[in-house]
Design a protein around this motif. Structure first.
Motif, mmCIF file in Angstrom:
data_model
loop_
_atom_site.group_PDB
_atom_site.id
_atom_site.type_symbol
_atom_site.label_atom_id
_atom_site.label_comp_id
_atom_site.label_asym_id
_atom_site.label_seq_id
_atom_site.Cartn_x
_atom_site.Cartn_y
_atom_site.Cartn_z
ATOM 1 N N ILE A 16 46.157 39.064 33.032
ATOM 2 C CA ILE A 16 44.705 39.289 32.901
ATOM 3 C C ILE A 16 44.349 39.055 31.439
ATOM 4 O O ILE A 16 45.079 39.483 30.556
ATOM 5 C CB ILE A 16 44.331 40.736 33.294
ATOM 6 N N SER A 17 43.236 38.351 31.186
ATOM 7 C CA SER A 17 42.833 38.121 29.794
ATOM 8 C C SER A 17 41.364 38.407 29.594
ATOM 9 O O SER A 17 40.535 38.216 30.487
ATOM 10 C CB SER A 17 43.095 36.666 29.400
ATOM 11 N N ARG A 18 41.068 38.801 28.364
ATOM 12 C CA ARG A 18 39.670 38.956 27.970
ATOM 13 C C ARG A 18 39.135 37.581 27.589
ATOM 14 O O ARG A 18 39.902 36.718 27.152
ATOM 15 C CB ARG A 18 39.574 39.855 26.730
ATOM 16 N N GLU A 21 40.142 36.561 24.150
ATOM 17 C CA GLU A 21 41.507 36.022 24.005
ATOM 18 C C GLU A 21 41.552 34.544 24.395
ATOM 19 O O GLU A 21 42.254 33.749 23.774
ATOM 20 C CB GLU A 21 42.478 36.826 24.886
ATOM 21 N N ARG A 43 36.533 36.556 37.979
ATOM 22 C CA ARG A 43 35.983 37.447 36.964
ATOM 23 C C ARG A 43 36.140 38.857 37.507
ATOM 24 O O ARG A 43 35.518 39.223 38.500
ATOM 25 C CB ARG A 43 34.516 37.113 36.726
ATOM 26 N N LEU A 48 36.443 39.706 31.623
ATOM 27 C CA LEU A 48 37.839 39.937 32.004
ATOM 28 C C LEU A 48 38.189 39.014 33.171
ATOM 29 O O LEU A 48 37.519 39.044 34.199
ATOM 30 C CB LEU A 48 37.988 41.397 32.438
ATOM 31 N N TYR A 49 39.233 38.194 32.985
ATOM 32 C CA TYR A 49 39.542 37.160 33.982
ATOM 33 C C TYR A 49 41.013 37.141 34.381
ATOM 34 O O TYR A 49 41.879 37.539 33.611
ATOM 35 C CB TYR A 49 39.188 35.776 33.418
ATOM 36 N N GLN A 50 41.268 36.629 35.605
ATOM 37 C CA GLN A 50 42.634 36.346 36.020
ATOM 38 C C GLN A 50 42.592 35.137 36.962
ATOM 39 O O GLN A 50 41.536 34.788 37.484
ATOM 40 C CB GLN A 50 43.295 37.563 36.661
ATOM 41 N N GLU A 64 43.899 46.231 35.016
ATOM 42 C CA GLU A 64 42.501 45.914 34.674
ATOM 43 C C GLU A 64 41.945 46.961 33.706
ATOM 44 O O GLU A 64 41.307 46.640 32.703
ATOM 45 C CB GLU A 64 41.693 45.900 35.971
ATOM 46 N N LYS A 67 43.253 46.638 30.173
ATOM 47 C CA LYS A 67 42.615 45.556 29.423
ATOM 48 C C LYS A 67 41.226 45.978 28.944
ATOM 49 O O LYS A 67 40.792 45.632 27.856
ATOM 50 C CB LYS A 67 42.489 44.295 30.301
ATOM 51 N N ARG A 68 40.534 46.742 29.785
ATOM 52 C CA ARG A 68 39.169 47.155 29.415
ATOM 53 C C ARG A 68 39.166 48.261 28.372
ATOM 54 O O ARG A 68 38.256 48.333 27.547
ATOM 55 C CB ARG A 68 38.408 47.619 30.661
ATOM 56 N N VAL A 133 50.576 42.702 32.095
ATOM 57 C CA VAL A 133 49.769 43.488 31.149
ATOM 58 C C VAL A 133 50.513 44.779 30.800
ATOM 59 O O VAL A 133 50.901 45.529 31.701
ATOM 60 C CB VAL A 133 48.390 43.846 31.771
#
Length: 201
Positions: A16-18, A21, A43, A48-50, A64, A67-68, A133
């Protein structure tokens, strides 16, 4: 490498990435938006995406949330569930943050913020990798002591179930739990339950 290939490479490596990033890796927001429109990326929440075909872990919501809220630590009912100490499937991710830490705006994964003092926030933290993550989770004995400390928030029955399961599955000893409870100031609350559960051997 095209921008789309970079997105695939980053999301394959990180799970998962912001958006920030992805931008740092040289990808524009427009490319990510087009990939989302084409069904290549999902989304998950704002920024925030994967990858849409990424295998989902049972603990996906924890990845998730991590990451947040990078400073957050998975706690209470979510930590009990992660460690296999409750049958409850929390409808929200319980996250511990510091007294003055920022708390996230409501989004797709509901997050329940609980504020901890710095000492309690930095004690008994483990890092587990979920979908690539790193996720911070309180360890078992810390989680049980915390559940008794926050029993008014989560319900005493949930705290007792966690204690019972930890002892039954031999994931923690009564002594370890009592020592942690003493450090957290809840030993007088927890001791009668430990005595009742260990009385029959």
């Amino acid at each position: 490498m095209s921008q789309r290939q970079i997105v695939h490479a980053v999301l394959t490596a990180r799970g998962i990435s912001r958006l920030a990033e992805l931008r740092a890796a040289g990808v524009t927001a427009a490319t990510v938006s087009r990939m989302e429109h084409d069904g290549e990326v999902l989304r998950l929440a704002r920024g925030l995406y994967q990858l849409s075909d990424a295998p989902l872990d049972a603990n996906h919501s924890l990845a998730e949330a991590a990451k947040r809220v990078p400073k957050g630590v998975v706690c209470l009912v979510s930590a009990l569930a992660f460690h296999g100490l409750t049958d409850q499937l929390p409808s929200q991710v319980w996250l511990a943050v510091g007294q003055k830490d920022w708390s996230p705006k409501p989004d797709s994964t509901p997050i329940r913020i609980v504020r901890f003092t710095e000492r309690l926030l930095n004690e008994g933290v483990e890092t587990h990798v979920v979908e690539g993550v790193p996720v911070k989770v309180f360890g078992i004995v810390k989680t049980i002591a915390d559940c008794f400390r926050y029993r008014n928030k989560i319900g005493l029955s949930v705290a007792i179930e966690g204690l019972q399961e930890a002892l039954r599955q031999r994931k923690a000893t009564a002594g370890e739990i009592v020592r942690q409870a003493e450090r957290g100031g809840v030993s007088t609350v927890i001791r009668p339950y430990i005595e009742a559960l260990t009385a029959n051997g």
